[in-house]
Design a protein around this motif. Sequence first.
Motif, PDB file in Angstrom:
ATOM      1  N   LEU A 146      12.393  -2.412  -2.769  1.00 42.26           N
ATOM      2  CA  LEU A 146      11.825  -3.521  -3.539  1.00 42.26           C
ATOM      3  C   LEU A 146      10.747  -4.281  -2.755  1.00 42.26           C
ATOM      4  N   GLY A 147      10.119  -5.232  -3.447  1.00 42.24           N
ATOM      5  CA  GLY A 147       9.118  -6.102  -2.804  1.00 42.24           C
ATOM      6  C   GLY A 147       7.702  -5.622  -3.042  1.00 42.24           C
ATOM      7  N   HIS A 148       6.850  -6.508  -3.575  1.00 43.78           N
ATOM      8  CA  HIS A 148       5.480  -6.078  -3.867  1.00 43.78           C
ATOM      9  C   HIS A 148       4.444  -7.198  -3.865  1.00 43.78           C
ATOM     10  N   GLU A 149       4.809  -8.397  -3.371  1.00 43.47           N
ATOM     11  CA  GLU A 149       3.823  -9.502  -3.305  1.00 43.47           C
ATOM     12  C   GLU A 149       3.643  -9.829  -1.837  1.00 43.47           C
ATOM     13  N   ALA A 150       2.841  -9.054  -1.153  1.00 45.77           N
ATOM     14  CA  ALA A 150       2.970  -9.087   0.298  1.00 45.77           C
ATOM     15  C   ALA A 150       1.660  -9.218   1.060  1.00 45.77           C
ATOM     16  N   ALA A 151       1.812  -9.800   2.239  1.00 47.65           N
ATOM     17  CA  ALA A 151       0.714  -9.836   3.202  1.00 47.65           C
ATOM     18  C   ALA A 151       1.261  -9.360   4.544  1.00 47.65           C
ATOM     19  N   GLY A 152       0.411  -8.748   5.336  1.00 50.57           N
ATOM     20  CA  GLY A 152       0.838  -8.266   6.640  1.00 50.57           C
ATOM     21  C   GLY A 152      -0.336  -7.781   7.457  1.00 50.57           C
ATOM     22  N   VAL A 153      -0.004  -7.132   8.557  1.00 49.98           N
ATOM     23  CA  VAL A 153      -1.038  -6.666   9.478  1.00 49.98           C
ATOM     24  C   VAL A 153      -0.991  -5.141   9.545  1.00 49.98           C
ATOM     25  N   VAL A 154      -2.148  -4.528   9.424  1.00 50.37           N
ATOM     26  CA  VAL A 154      -2.221  -3.071   9.517  1.00 50.37           C
ATOM     27  C   VAL A 154      -1.858  -2.656  10.945  1.00 50.37           C
ATOM     28  N   GLU A 155      -0.883  -1.751  11.036  1.00 51.86           N
ATOM     29  CA  GLU A 155      -0.458  -1.304  12.373  1.00 51.86           C
ATOM     30  C   GLU A 155      -1.137   0.010  12.756  1.00 51.86           C
ATOM     31  N   ALA A 156      -1.303   0.878  11.774  1.00 53.36           N
ATOM     32  CA  ALA A 156      -1.940   2.169  12.053  1.00 53.36           C
ATOM     33  C   ALA A 156      -2.538   2.702  10.763  1.00 53.36           C
ATOM     34  N   VAL A 157      -3.588   3.505  10.888  1.00 57.21           N
ATOM     35  CA  VAL A 157      -4.158   4.145   9.698  1.00 57.21           C
ATOM     36  C   VAL A 157      -4.251   5.649   9.928  1.00 57.21           C
ATOM     37  N   GLY A 158      -4.231   6.400   8.826  1.00 54.32           N
ATOM     38  CA  GLY A 158      -4.317   7.853   8.913  1.00 54.32           C
ATOM     39  C   GLY A 158      -5.768   8.325   8.923  1.00 54.32           C
ATOM     40  N   GLU A 159      -5.873   9.648   8.959  1.00 54.33           N
ATOM     41  CA  GLU A 159      -7.179  10.308   8.996  1.00 54.33           C
ATOM     42  C   GLU A 159      -8.070   9.877   7.810  1.00 54.33           C
ATOM     43  N   GLY A 160      -9.318   9.662   8.091  1.00 53.27           N
ATOM     44  CA  GLY A 160     -10.290   9.422   7.025  1.00 53.27           C
ATOM     45  C   GLY A 160     -10.324   8.008   6.492  1.00 53.27           C
ATOM     46  N   VAL A 161      -9.471   7.126   7.037  1.00 53.96           N
ATOM     47  CA  VAL A 161      -9.462   5.746   6.524  1.00 53.96           C
ATOM     48  C   VAL A 161     -10.583   4.957   7.191  1.00 53.96           C
ATOM     49  N   THR A 162     -11.428   4.347   6.353  1.00 53.66           N
ATOM     50  CA  THR A 162     -12.540   3.573   6.910  1.00 53.66           C
ATOM     51  C   THR A 162     -12.495   2.102   6.504  1.00 53.66           C
ATOM     52  N   GLY A 163     -11.838   1.804   5.398  1.00 55.13           N
ATOM     53  CA  GLY A 163     -11.879   0.431   4.859  1.00 55.13           C
ATOM     54  C   GLY A 163     -11.109  -0.590   5.671  1.00 55.13           C
ATOM     55  N   VAL A 164     -10.010  -0.183   6.270  1.00 57.32           N
ATOM     56  CA  VAL A 164      -9.204  -1.105   7.076  1.00 57.32           C
ATOM     57  C   VAL A 164      -8.865  -0.454   8.414  1.00 57.32           C
ATOM     58  N   ALA A 165      -8.555  -1.289   9.393  1.00 61.23           N
ATOM     59  CA  ALA A 165      -8.274  -0.802  10.734  1.00 61.23           C
ATOM     60  C   ALA A 165      -7.066  -1.539  11.296  1.00 61.23           C
ATOM     61  N   PRO A 166      -6.410  -0.951  12.313  1.00 62.49           N
ATOM     62  CA  PRO A 166      -5.278  -1.641  12.937  1.00 62.49           C
ATOM     63  C   PRO A 166      -5.675  -3.057  13.353  1.00 62.49           C
ATOM     64  N   GLY A 167      -4.775  -4.002  13.086  1.00 62.57           N
ATOM     65  CA  GLY A 167      -5.039  -5.402  13.429  1.00 62.57           C
ATOM     66  C   GLY A 167      -5.552  -6.219  12.265  1.00 62.57           C
ATOM     67  N   ASP A 168      -6.020  -5.558  11.203  1.00 61.74           N
ATOM     68  CA  ASP A 168      -6.521  -6.307  10.039  1.00 61.74           C
ATOM     69  C   ASP A 168      -5.376  -7.002   9.311  1.00 61.74           C
ATOM     70  N   PHE A 169      -5.632  -8.241   8.901  1.00 55.13           N
ATOM     71  CA  PHE A 169      -4.674  -8.989   8.068  1.00 55.13           C
ATOM     72  C   PHE A 169      -4.999  -8.678   6.613  1.00 55.13           C
ATOM     73  N   VAL A 170      -4.018  -8.194   5.870  1.00 53.59           N
ATOM     74  CA  VAL A 170      -4.295  -7.695   4.520  1.00 53.59           C
ATOM     75  C   VAL A 170      -3.299  -8.230   3.490  1.00 53.59           C
ATOM     76  N   VAL A 171      -3.776  -8.316   2.251  1.00 55.01           N
ATOM     77  CA  VAL A 171      -2.910  -8.540   1.096  1.00 55.01           C
ATOM     78  C   VAL A 171      -2.818  -7.195   0.384  1.00 55.01           C
ATOM     79  N   LEU A 172      -1.603  -6.832  -0.047  1.00 48.07           N
ATOM     80  CA  LEU A 172      -1.414  -5.522  -0.675  1.00 48.07           C
ATOM     81  C   LEU A 172      -1.567  -5.615  -2.193  1.00 48.07           C
ATOM     82  N   ASN A 173      -2.167  -4.595  -2.783  1.00 46.63           N
ATOM     83  CA  ASN A 173      -2.207  -4.527  -4.251  1.00 46.63           C
ATOM     84  C   ASN A 173      -1.492  -3.276  -4.732  1.00 46.63           C
ATOM     85  N   TRP A 174      -1.203  -3.267  -6.043  1.00 43.67           N
ATOM     86  CA  TRP A 174      -0.321  -2.257  -6.616  1.00 43.67           C
ATOM     87  C   TRP A 174      -0.807  -0.826  -6.440  1.00 43.67           C
ATOM     88  N   ARG A 175      -2.131  -0.632  -6.567  1.00 45.84           N
ATOM     89  CA  ARG A 175      -2.586   0.740  -6.655  1.00 45.84           C
ATOM     90  C   ARG A 175      -3.994   0.878  -6.092  1.00 45.84           C
TER      91      ARG A 175
END
Length: 366
Positions: A60-89
């Motif tokens: 459960l849980g879907h109204e969230a904010a947190g810090v990106v810890e790691a990203v996978g291959e090909g990810v350019t929009g966010v990086a480790p350390g970024d403070f983010v709000v999550l959206n559904w899709r």
Amino acid sequence: MHQVKGVVARGKGQPVELVTINVPDPGPGEALVKVQACGVCHTDLHYREGGINDDFPFLLGHEAAGVVEAVGEGVTGVAPGDFVVLNWRAVCGECRACKRGDLHYCFNTHNATQKMTLEDGTELSPALGIGAFAEKTLVAAGQCTKVDPDARPAAVGLLGCGVMAGIGAAINTGAVTRGKSVAVIGCGGVGVAAIAGSALVGASPIIAVDIDPQKLETAKRMGATHTVDSSQVDAVEEIKRICGEFFDGADGADVVVEAVGRPETWKQAFYARDLAGTVVLVGVPTPDMKVPDLPLIDVFGRGGALKSSWYGDCLPTRDFPMLVDLYRQGRLDLDAFVTEEIGIGDIEAAFERMHHGDVLRSVVVL
Ligand code: APR
Ligand code: ZN
Ligand code: ZN
């Protein structure tokens, strides 16, 4: 792989459990997020009750904010350390809805492809593709929107669902602006957010309608100029009267936001809007509810628009950072939505309080 605590609904109507879950390292296009705060929403309860689908167990849980810890291959929009709000899709950008600009009607959304699991390997279904009642969660990188890192996680995480739905119902779907009159029927978290959004853009009057006087007090604090207790008076007549006092000849509000999700309140909204006005349905009806029996001539004769608002018609990358900035400037009081900060083990109690209606939001802080 990460072993962390998470809150799981195992079966229909069963109390949620705090258990150890396995969260994979991010694969291509994915992000691992260290969750800092996550609001408790009605939809989490609906998941637990089997009202959304039967894909138990849910994380459960879907109204969230947190810090990106790691990203996978090909990810350019966010990086480790970024403070983010999550959206559904994360949207595809390719389908008809995306190309037309109606991003959240994308039928080809991407969530993380790898699965989070229980310790025995059972795959978890993350609520709304997020699953943030957990110390860490795995999402598609496109579900992360970077915002001002100095903002309070418990407050800005709420933009990920209920508060965005309400603000967006008013200012995106309803196109509320200064100089317009607004009525909001139902002053729970979503309705009050619609009121705050209307106040933010300078609408007036802003009429709050509820059957609970306590909710009307909150609505006033959040920017309502008038309150109507519809358990005592006829809401439609009152809205018409107030708008008529403000604007000569007005026969109702320019925009009426329905934030209850019931046929009878939608019908009030229908008749409380001015000629050529707009009704925005943002309260979520149950599948058995029907459109009220209305004379078609009234639909024709009143003109205007009958709309529904899904996720506040938001564009996360446009709206989340903008609203966080307005919050940081003291122009949008997101803190007022946080009734209490709770621990990750206290979610059942928060569901109870939600039933009693005395909280706007309980927010799990990690
Ligand atoms: N007329 C006016 N207000 C009403 C009525 C009514 N007949 N019935 C209920 N309400 C009010 C309640 O008193 C409460 O203040 O509507 C509000 C609903 O608020 P919440 O239960 O806190 O729900 P909220 O989180 O705001 O969500 C609104 O959208 O997500 C859905 O399930 C949710 O349908 C609900 C709606
Ligand atoms: Zn698409
Ligand atoms: Zn929600």
